[in-house]
Design a protein around this motif. Structure first.
Motif, PDB file in Angstrom:
ATOM      1  N   PRO A  65       0.824  -1.195   0.040  1.00 26.27           N
ATOM      2  CA  PRO A  65      -0.007   0.229  -0.138  1.00 26.27           C
ATOM      3  C   PRO A  65       0.742   1.178  -0.039  1.00 26.27           C
ATOM      4  CG  PRO A  65      -0.704  -1.483   1.682  1.00 26.27           C
ATOM      5  CD  PRO A  65       0.774  -2.053   1.339  1.00 26.27           C
ATOM      6  N   ALA A  90      -0.469   1.613   6.933  1.00 24.61           N
ATOM      7  CA  ALA A  90      -0.085   0.263   6.441  1.00 24.61           C
ATOM      8  C   ALA A  90       0.734  -0.500   7.537  1.00 24.61           C
ATOM      9  CB  ALA A  90       0.270   0.206   5.099  1.00 24.61           C
ATOM     10  N   LEU A  91       1.374   0.097   8.349  1.00 22.72           N
ATOM     11  CA  LEU A  91       2.016  -0.599   9.414  1.00 22.72           C
ATOM     12  C   LEU A  91       1.396  -0.259  10.699  1.00 22.72           C
ATOM     13  CD1 LEU A  91       5.670   0.422   7.950  1.00 22.72           C
ATOM     14  CD2 LEU A  91       4.928  -1.689   7.852  1.00 22.72           C
ATOM     15  N   VAL A  92       1.493  -1.144  11.512  1.00 17.54           N
ATOM     16  CA  VAL A  92       1.400  -0.906  13.078  1.00 17.54           C
ATOM     17  C   VAL A  92       2.679  -0.571  13.811  1.00 17.54           C
ATOM     18  CG1 VAL A  92       0.509  -1.564  15.317  1.00 17.54           C
ATOM     19  CG2 VAL A  92      -0.212  -2.905  13.107  1.00 17.54           C
ATOM     20  N   ALA A 123       7.248  -8.248  13.822  1.00 13.76           N
ATOM     21  CA  ALA A 123       5.739  -8.523  14.241  1.00 13.76           C
ATOM     22  C   ALA A 123       4.614  -8.091  13.001  1.00 13.76           C
ATOM     23  CB  ALA A 123       5.217  -7.761  15.183  1.00 13.76           C
ATOM     24  N   LEU A 125       2.048 -10.220  10.602  1.00 13.10           N
ATOM     25  CA  LEU A 125       0.828  -9.692  10.937  1.00 13.10           C
ATOM     26  C   LEU A 125       0.037 -10.223   9.738  1.00 13.10           C
ATOM     27  CD1 LEU A 125      -0.869  -8.198  12.996  1.00 13.10           C
ATOM     28  CD2 LEU A 125      -0.790  -6.299  11.522  1.00 13.10           C
ATOM     29  N   GLY A 126      -1.273 -10.994   9.934  1.00 12.81           N
ATOM     30  CA  GLY A 126      -2.006 -11.472   8.936  1.00 12.81           C
ATOM     31  C   GLY A 126      -1.705 -12.603   8.132  1.00 12.81           C
ATOM     32  N   GLU A 136      10.582 -16.193  14.629  1.00 12.43           N
ATOM     33  CA  GLU A 136      10.091 -15.420  13.449  1.00 12.43           C
ATOM     34  C   GLU A 136      11.138 -14.337  12.823  1.00 12.43           C
ATOM     35  OE1 GLU A 136       5.454 -14.977  15.266  1.00 12.43           O
ATOM     36  OE2 GLU A 136       6.685 -13.163  15.242  1.00 12.43           O
ATOM     37  N   LYS A 169       7.199  -7.240   3.839  1.00 11.44           N
ATOM     38  CA  LYS A 169       6.106  -7.944   4.312  1.00 11.44           C
ATOM     39  C   LYS A 169       5.334  -8.495   3.165  1.00 11.44           C
ATOM     40  CE  LYS A 169       1.677  -6.201   6.323  1.00 11.44           C
ATOM     41  NZ  LYS A 169       1.280  -7.447   7.428  1.00 11.44           N
ATOM     42  N   TRP A 170       5.062  -7.582   2.316  1.00  5.36           N
ATOM     43  CA  TRP A 170       4.152  -8.072   1.307  1.00  5.36           C
ATOM     44  C   TRP A 170       4.897  -8.951   0.193  1.00  5.36           C
ATOM     45  CZ3 TRP A 170      -0.656  -8.319   2.025  1.00  5.36           C
ATOM     46  CH2 TRP A 170      -1.133  -7.425   3.079  1.00  5.36           C
ATOM     47  N   ARG A 211      -1.523 -10.768  19.530  1.00  2.00           N
ATOM     48  CA  ARG A 211      -0.927 -10.031  18.747  1.00  2.00           C
ATOM     49  C   ARG A 211      -1.753  -9.405  17.807  1.00  2.00           C
ATOM     50  NH1 ARG A 211       4.193 -11.694  15.413  1.00  2.00           N
ATOM     51  NH2 ARG A 211       5.334 -11.514  17.303  1.00  2.00           N
ATOM     52  N   ASN A 212      -2.985 -10.029  17.211  1.00  2.00           N
ATOM     53  CA  ASN A 212      -3.717  -9.503  16.339  1.00  2.00           C
ATOM     54  C   ASN A 212      -4.705  -8.570  17.202  1.00  2.00           C
ATOM     55  OD1 ASN A 212      -2.731 -10.943  14.337  1.00  2.00           O
ATOM     56  ND2 ASN A 212      -4.077 -12.616  14.451  1.00  2.00           N
ATOM     57  N   GLY A 270      -3.933  -1.076  17.298  1.00  5.46           N
ATOM     58  CA  GLY A 270      -2.812   0.088  16.968  1.00  5.46           C
ATOM     59  C   GLY A 270      -3.024   0.571  15.748  1.00  5.46           C
ATOM     60  N   ASN A 271      -3.510  -0.289  14.871  1.00  6.63           N
ATOM     61  CA  ASN A 271      -3.929   0.516  13.381  1.00  6.63           C
ATOM     62  C   ASN A 271      -4.752  -0.291  12.856  1.00  6.63           C
ATOM     63  OD1 ASN A 271      -3.838   1.800  10.978  1.00  6.63           O
ATOM     64  ND2 ASN A 271      -1.691   1.968  10.868  1.00  6.63           N
ATOM     65  N   GLU A 314      -6.614   0.134  10.184  1.00  2.93           N
ATOM     66  CA  GLU A 314      -6.523   0.114   8.781  1.00  2.93           C
ATOM     67  C   GLU A 314      -5.246  -0.850   8.339  1.00  2.93           C
ATOM     68  OE1 GLU A 314      -7.751   2.451   6.760  1.00  2.93           O
ATOM     69  OE2 GLU A 314      -6.516   2.309   4.839  1.00  2.93           O
ATOM     70  N   ALA A 315      -4.141  -0.770   9.184  1.00  7.61           N
ATOM     71  CA  ALA A 315      -2.905  -1.833   8.867  1.00  7.61           C
ATOM     72  C   ALA A 315      -3.425  -3.047   8.903  1.00  7.61           C
ATOM     73  CB  ALA A 315      -1.724  -1.320   9.546  1.00  7.61           C
ATOM     74  N   LEU A 354      -5.728  -3.959   5.934  1.00  8.48           N
ATOM     75  CA  LEU A 354      -4.986  -4.181   4.734  1.00  8.48           C
ATOM     76  C   LEU A 354      -3.958  -5.344   4.761  1.00  8.48           C
ATOM     77  CD1 LEU A 354      -3.607  -0.413   4.308  1.00  8.48           C
ATOM     78  CD2 LEU A 354      -5.192  -1.830   2.734  1.00  8.48           C
ATOM     79  N   SER A 355      -3.648  -5.910   6.097  1.00  8.42           N
ATOM     80  CA  SER A 355      -2.878  -7.253   6.190  1.00  8.42           C
ATOM     81  C   SER A 355      -3.718  -8.341   5.753  1.00  8.42           C
ATOM     82  CB  SER A 355      -2.139  -7.189   7.297  1.00  8.42           C
ATOM     83  OG  SER A 355      -1.302  -6.141   7.803  1.00  8.42           O
ATOM     84  N   GLY A 356      -4.948  -8.314   5.886  1.00 10.25           N
ATOM     85  CA  GLY A 356      -5.790  -9.329   5.652  1.00 10.25           C
ATOM     86  C   GLY A 356      -6.464 -10.132   6.892  1.00 10.25           C
ATOM     87  N   LEU A 357      -6.342  -9.432   7.782  1.00 12.39           N
ATOM     88  CA  LEU A 357      -7.041  -9.988   9.151  1.00 12.39           C
ATOM     89  C   LEU A 357      -8.366  -9.555   9.198  1.00 12.39           C
ATOM     90  CD1 LEU A 357      -4.601  -8.252  12.004  1.00 12.39           C
ATOM     91  CD2 LEU A 357      -4.364 -10.577  10.947  1.00 12.39           C
TER      92      LEU A 357
END
Lengths: 502, 343
Positions: free
Chosen positions: A339, A345-347, A354, A358-359, A373, A410-411, B214-215, B221-222, B224-225, B228-231
């Motif tokens: 993105p 797009a980042l926490v 992490a 994520l995801g 990790e 990440k992507w 963590r999720n 925390g964000n 949107e992120a 976007l990460s597909g969670l």
């Protein structure tokens, strides 16, 4: 009143503005004559909005001074700007949706007597103003029920009724349909007849040429020329915006391209994208370029299911695939988007590792193992030039360049067949920029199809095999950057919607 | 080319590595103090308690403190998840009352405390699912949503109990089974205390050591992120309310079991107390930050304070005032460190 009639409405003397130590606007000296319409044009990132921000008193100048009718302008306080008679209409409208049209127009300056709001007087004044401009806006309707253009006109009326002598507009017509623009132009004409000074920024060169008395062209934060309307035409404006005829040549060697890996047709999103078709082959890098609002980002987002209203057909490696409904769908079929905005797009308070995980299906099903990790991320991080020792650092503490590398890792870590990258180099330093670009080239060599956007035209031309020019939600031109040399000016012209004569 | 880059780069927020590190070093001490300041407050409070009241650390008193706070404690453990996910749950008090009412009512009606227990847990879970669906699917602000469901739950509990308490002690044959939950001792420690400890340990592991935890941080925390990460952002968002629902139901049953009565008009202050515990520990109300150990610290601070006030015979009214002041103080400290970090 001691102000002489000849004093310019706005006078900028050697004005500069820095962001993070870099000039966004540098040593700009411009006068805006009273009672005239003054347009500021330039490419993306030329510094127009920053200059406008300083003129409107929203941003403080770092160097130089701005005077309004020969009085110094102190920045940072909306009341101060209003005292000078400045009325500013931003792209982001500042209406309160639940209040009525009248209440919004008088927001912050309610007509009150002994603390009681004089509803009837305000209403009368509102109707006077709307009839001056030949507008039909119901005074009592909540603003949320009005169209964007009506809200924008209310913003202008708000400025006028606050005794605004100078109207400042940022991209006033960008959100408007053709017929709504006519109304805007008529209102601006009326205001000019009444003696107001108007300053505006616009990407629409036809509109600029139609409305302005004077046009200032900016490039790279500096003023290239400020001349009367009569001395400009569309061609000379574009040339001034882009600079000399720069021939840009590709750095990368032409790769041998494999079979088609990706094809979309009829990609549409009501009001944003119109039947876009793009196909790409394995190992190909396709650049997308267009002005802000041309639809390139929306296009990329709809390819990974981030635009719920979008539709189209998708073929991956010759196989028909359902149109993605969400990011998980897209990732599963091998299409991944890096993105645009690192901030969203980042926490930020999580570390790089992490954020990477994520995801995604973790190494471990339920319990985390930060150590394993991190080890598993190192290779991908190095590929993108990210210092492996910083994997445990919170992303908020990384530089913009390193954040971008985390995002890419990440992507790209999904090892997708098609990697979509939106503005990978915005706001990062030159070193990080070249690392990002070279890692994308290497990915393509390994057979990934890459579709990327960038506001920096030369950069896209240099890396891509083909360049697609977006304008108003359409692909208006395709440039074979691998075989032909193009000047930046030629391409920008397409971006402004000008079609080349055959 | 270079000038063009300058202009474009100007729009970004580029922090070079050196300046960041220097800032970190300067902030190091301050951050450490900020991170553990509430532990310091707890130690200080315990020291004060011991001088005022030498029997403070005697097992009987400690057991007493923990038993009294076990219900609010396990609710706070759930609330920690909700707040880290960026949400809020005001319905915990009503769910607590519902849990106790269902436990007592169904035990009396079926003659089986086990059925009562299961129905109390189920009631809490259903409330949690409802809250979660309303908040995540209908996009309703959690504050408003749980305020609304809170009223609905209380109303339902009154309807079910016919506006009168279910008094289990009137049926002596059921009392031993009914009070097992509150009065069993294992290794000399009461069951509610064991439950409190086990809930905090499991919740702590869940939050800090699992992908689920963590999720939850990521969503808070964000948002949107995370999306976007597909969670599965909506599912995650809803799940934390199921946690508070079940834990509130359990808490209500524990207290109802001790008293032998289940009634709908209890738990009025619980939402405030649970949120206070989380916030006093230092978990940010903005979401995305915080930890389970912080809520343990918050719980112990509040529990110690209450105990000291009782031992000094200070009225309940002053306790309320002190509790409120501490919450406001803790949030102000959080806000101040936040602005300093930004500025």
């Amino acid at each position: 009143m001691t102000v002489t009639v000849t004093a310019p409405a706005i006078s900028c003397r050697g004005v500069s503005k820095k962001f993070s130590g870099k000039y966004a606007v540098h040593d700009v000296t411009v006068d805006v004559a009273a009672g005239r319409v003054h347009a500021i044009v330039g490419e993306n990132g030329a510094g127009k909005s920053t200059l406008l921000g300083m003129i409107s008193g929203r941003l403080a100048t770092d160097e130089g001074a701005i005077t309004i009718f020969a009085e110094d302008l102190r920045a940072g306080d909306p009341r101060e700007s209003r005292r000078h008679g400045l009325a500013v209409v931003y792209q982001e409208l500042t209406m309160v949706p639940s209040l009525t049209a009248v209440e919004n127009v008088f927001l912050g300056q309610l007509d009150a007597h002994n603390g009681f709001v004089r509803q009837r007087d305000m209403r009368r004044r509102f109707l006077e103003l709307t009839s001056d401009f030949e507008l039909a806006i119901d005074p009592d309707v909540p603003v949320r029920n009005l169209s964007i253009s009506q809200q924008q006109l209310l913003e202008i009326i708000r400025g006028v009724q606050a005794n605004g002598r100078i109207l400042v507009l940022d991209e006033p017509s960008a959100a408007l349909a053709e017929s709504e623009r006519e109304v805007l132009y008529r209102v601006l004409g009326t205001l000019k007849e009444q003696g107001s000074t108007i300053v505006f920024v616009s990407h629409n060169l036809d509109e600029v040429l139609l409305l302005s008395d004077t046009i200032t062209v900016m490039r790279d934060g500096e003023v290239i020329g400020a001349r009367p309307r009569a001395e400009w035409d569309k061609r000379s404006l574009v040339r001034a915006m882009v600079g000399r005829d720069v021939h840009v040549q590709r750095h990368a060697e032409r790769r041998r391209l494999d079979d088609e890996s990706f094809a979309v047709e009829n990609v549409s999103l009501p009001g944003a994208l119109h039947r876009i078709a793009v196909s790409a082959r394995k190992g190909e890098i396709i650049g997308l370029w267009g002005l802000v609002g041309s639809g390139r980002t929306t296009f990329l987002r709809s390819l990974v299911g981030l635009e719920p209203g979008s539709s189209g057909t998708l073929r991956l490696a010759g196989r028909e695939c359902p149109w993605p409904k969400n990011v998980r769908d897209a990732v599963r079929s091998g299409v991944v988007l890096v993105p645009e905005s690192r901030g969203s797009a980042l926490v930020m308070n999580m570390n790089a590792s992490a954020n990477f995980w994520l995801g995604r299906r973790s190494l471990t099903k339920v319990f985390l193992s930060p150590r394993r990790e991190r080890l598993a991320v190192e290779g991908t991080a190095r590929f993108f030039g990210f210092d492996a020792r910083r994997i445990g650092d919170a992303v908020a503490n990384l530089s913009g360049g390193n954040q971008q590398k985390v995002l890419l890792a990440k992507w790209a870590g999904y090892q997708p067949d098609v990697l979509l990258v939106d503005e990978p180099t915005r706001g990062i330093d030159i070193g990080a920029k070249s690392e990002v670009m070279s890692s994308l080239s290497r990915l393509a060599e390994e057979g990934t199809t890459i579709i990327m956007t960038s506001s920096e035209l030369e950069e896209v031309i240099r890396i891509s095999d083909r360049l697609l020019v977006f304008s108003h939600g359409r692909v208006v031109h395709e440039v074979d950057t691998a075989h032909e040399d193009y000047t930046v000016e030629q391409i920008v012209k397409f971006g402004f919607g000008e079609v080349e004569n055959p | 080319m270079s000038k063009r880059q300058v202009a474009a780069a100007g729009a970004g927020s580029d922090t070079s590595r050196d300046s960041t590190d220097a800032l970190d070093a300067r902030r190091g001490v301050g951050l450490f103090v900020g991170r553990f300041s509430m532990v310091g407050v707890l130690v200080l409070l315990i020291a004060v308690a011991m001088t005022l009241y030498p029997a403070f650390l005697k097992p009987a008193n400690v057991s007493n403190i923990l038993t009294q706070n076990s219900a609010v404690g396990i609710i706070a453990a759930g609330m920690t998840f909700v707040i880290i996910s960026g949400g809020f749950d005001l319905s915990v008090g009503a769910t607590y009352a519902l849990g106790g009412t269902l436990y007592a009512g169904l035990t009396l009606q079926t003659g089986s405390a086990v059925v009562g227990l299961l129905s109390g847990l189920a009631g809490g879970a259903i409330v949690g699912v409802a809250n979660g669906l309303i908040i995540s699917r209908m996009n309703i602000n959690p504050f408003v949503a749980t305020l609304g469901t809170s009223s609905i739950i209380t109303g339902l509990a009154f309807v079910y109990s016919n506006s009168a308490p279910f008094i289990v002690t009137n049926k002596p044959s059921l009392v031993p089974a009914y009070q097992t939950l509150a009065l069993t001792t294992i290794a000399g420690v009461l069951l509610p205390i064991w439950i409190l400890i086990i809930v905090f340990v499991i919740a702590g592991i869940l939050l800090a050591k699992t992908t689920y935890g963590r999720n939850v941080y990521a969503v808070g925390g964000n948002h949107e992120a995370a999306w976007l990460s597909g969670l599965r952002v909506k599912g995650l968002n809803a799940s934390v309310y199921v946690l508070t629902g079940v834990l509130s139901g359990l808490a209500g049953m524990m207290d109802s079991s001790r008293l032998g009565v289940g009634q709908a008009d209890v738990g009025g202050n619980l939402a405030l107390d649970a949120i206070a515990i989380v916030v006093i520990g230092g978990t940010s109300l903005l979401g995305g930050e915080g930890a389970m150990w912080r809520s343990v610290v918050g719980l112990l601070i509040l529990a110690t304070l209450t105990n000291v006030f009782y031992s000094l015979n200070i009225s309940q009214n002053w306790q309320l005032i002190a509790k409120g002041a501490i919450v406001v103080g803790a949030v102000s400290v959080d806000a101040m460190t936040r602005t300093r970090r930004r500025g």
